[in-house]
Design an enzyme around this catalytic site. Structure first.
Site, PDB file in Angstrom:
ATOM      1  N   GLY A  48       0.739  -1.143  -0.014  1.00  0.00           N
ATOM      2  CA  GLY A  48      -0.019   0.101   0.091  1.00  0.00           C
ATOM      3  C   GLY A  48       0.762   1.258   0.051  1.00  0.00           C
ATOM      4  N   GLU A 101       4.063   4.500   5.222  1.00  0.00           N
ATOM      5  CA  GLU A 101       3.156   3.687   5.286  1.00  0.00           C
ATOM      6  C   GLU A 101       1.812   4.280   4.816  1.00  0.00           C
ATOM      7  OE1 GLU A 101       1.814   0.974   5.024  1.00  0.00           O
ATOM      8  OE2 GLU A 101       1.457  -0.082   6.937  1.00  0.00           O
ATOM      9  N   ASP A 105      -3.921   2.253  11.278  1.00  0.00           N
ATOM     10  CA  ASP A 105      -5.211   1.919  11.667  1.00  0.00           C
ATOM     11  C   ASP A 105      -5.192   1.329  13.157  1.00  0.00           C
ATOM     12  OD1 ASP A 105      -8.138   1.049  11.612  1.00  0.00           O
ATOM     13  OD2 ASP A 105      -7.517  -0.767  10.775  1.00  0.00           O
ATOM     14  N   LYS A 133      -5.869   6.822  11.073  1.00  0.00           N
ATOM     15  CA  LYS A 133      -7.418   6.416  11.399  1.00  0.00           C
ATOM     16  C   LYS A 133      -7.102   6.490  12.936  1.00  0.00           C
ATOM     17  CE  LYS A 133      -9.303   3.135   8.485  1.00  0.00           C
ATOM     18  NZ  LYS A 133      -9.708   1.946   8.206  1.00  0.00           N
ATOM     19  N   VAL A 155     -11.292   2.831   3.763  1.00  0.00           N
ATOM     20  CA  VAL A 155     -11.080   3.512   2.646  1.00  0.00           C
ATOM     21  C   VAL A 155     -10.260   2.801   1.435  1.00  0.00           C
ATOM     22  CG1 VAL A 155     -11.374   5.648   3.584  1.00  0.00           C
ATOM     23  CG2 VAL A 155      -9.089   4.534   3.741  1.00  0.00           C
ATOM     24  N   ASP A 161      -6.346  -1.030  -0.688  1.00  0.00           N
ATOM     25  CA  ASP A 161      -6.965  -1.966  -1.406  1.00  0.00           C
ATOM     26  C   ASP A 161      -8.202  -2.550  -0.655  1.00  0.00           C
ATOM     27  OD1 ASP A 161      -5.146  -3.464   0.364  1.00  0.00           O
ATOM     28  OD2 ASP A 161      -6.312  -5.211  -0.718  1.00  0.00           O
TER      29      ASP A 161
END
Ligand code: IMP
Ligand code: MG
Length: 185
Positions: A48, A101, A105, A133, A155, A161
């Site tokens: 990501g 990153e 999360d 987040k 998201v 993804d």
């Protein structure tokens, strides 16, 4: 803005223009902070982080070497257990490391990777994350360079993804009606 991608609608949350403007600011900050450094090792967390990483590194004047980690969470066991699937190839002992990153999360992935980099003797480790987040955090991870704080939403885009799809979107968005794709045919 809403875009039809395959069988689903993606609603734009953060536009490409806003993201790029923010990355300009972060790059200026990073250049300032590493002015006296002999160069940084930029370590991206696959897959990501790649999209954010390219945009960020292209804007830096400080000397940069590039490397990657790939991690995955164990499924079916407790969250917080993070596997290293691919390790860095460069020595990071006594180096200034900039960890990159896509999103923080729960914080488990980054806490594991940060710990490993410190254990290996990095001189300094700072973290750049496109998205934070904060509400979802379970373990504390300080973000040195944060793009945007977002609500506790799932998201996609800009590297993020859903079942490996939507990483290529040049903006951050929300998939409307996240059901089984086959059901919507
Ligand atoms: P952690 O919970 O902070 O360990 O995050 C683990 C990984 O979950 C992140 O690196 C992302 O790859 C993924 N992730 C967390 N939130 C999202 C999201 O909203 N969309 C897509 N991937 C996410
Ligand atoms: Mg990730």
């Amino acid at each position: 803005m809403t875009q039809q991608i395959g069988k689903r609608q993606v609603r734009e949350l953060i536009s490409q223009e806003r993201i790029e403007r923010r990355i300009d600011e972060l790059a200026r900050e990073i250049d300032r902070d590493y002015e006296d450094s002999d160069g940084v090792v930029a370590v991206g967390v696959l897959k990501g982080a790649v999209f954010f990483m390219v945009e960020l590194l292209e804007r830096l004047n400080v000397s940069v070497e590039v490397d990657f980690f790939q991690t995955s969470s164990y499924s079916g066991t407790s969250r917080g257990e993070v596997r290293i699937l691919q390790d860095v190839t460069l020595s990071i002992k006594d180096r200034d490391v900039l960890l990159i990153e896509d999103i923080v999360d729960t914080g488990h992935t980054l806490r594991t990777v940060l710990g490993l980099l410190r254990y290996r003797g990095a001189r300094s480790v700072k973290l750049a994350a496109l998205l934070d987040k904060a509400e979802a955090r379970e373990v504390d991870v300080p973000i040195d360079y944060c793009g945007f704080e977002i609500d506790n939403l799932f998201v996609v885009g800009y590297g993020l993804d859903l079942d490996e799809k939507y990483r290529h979107l040049p903006y951050v968005g929300v998939v409307e009606d996240v059901g089984d794709e086959e059901d919507e045919a």
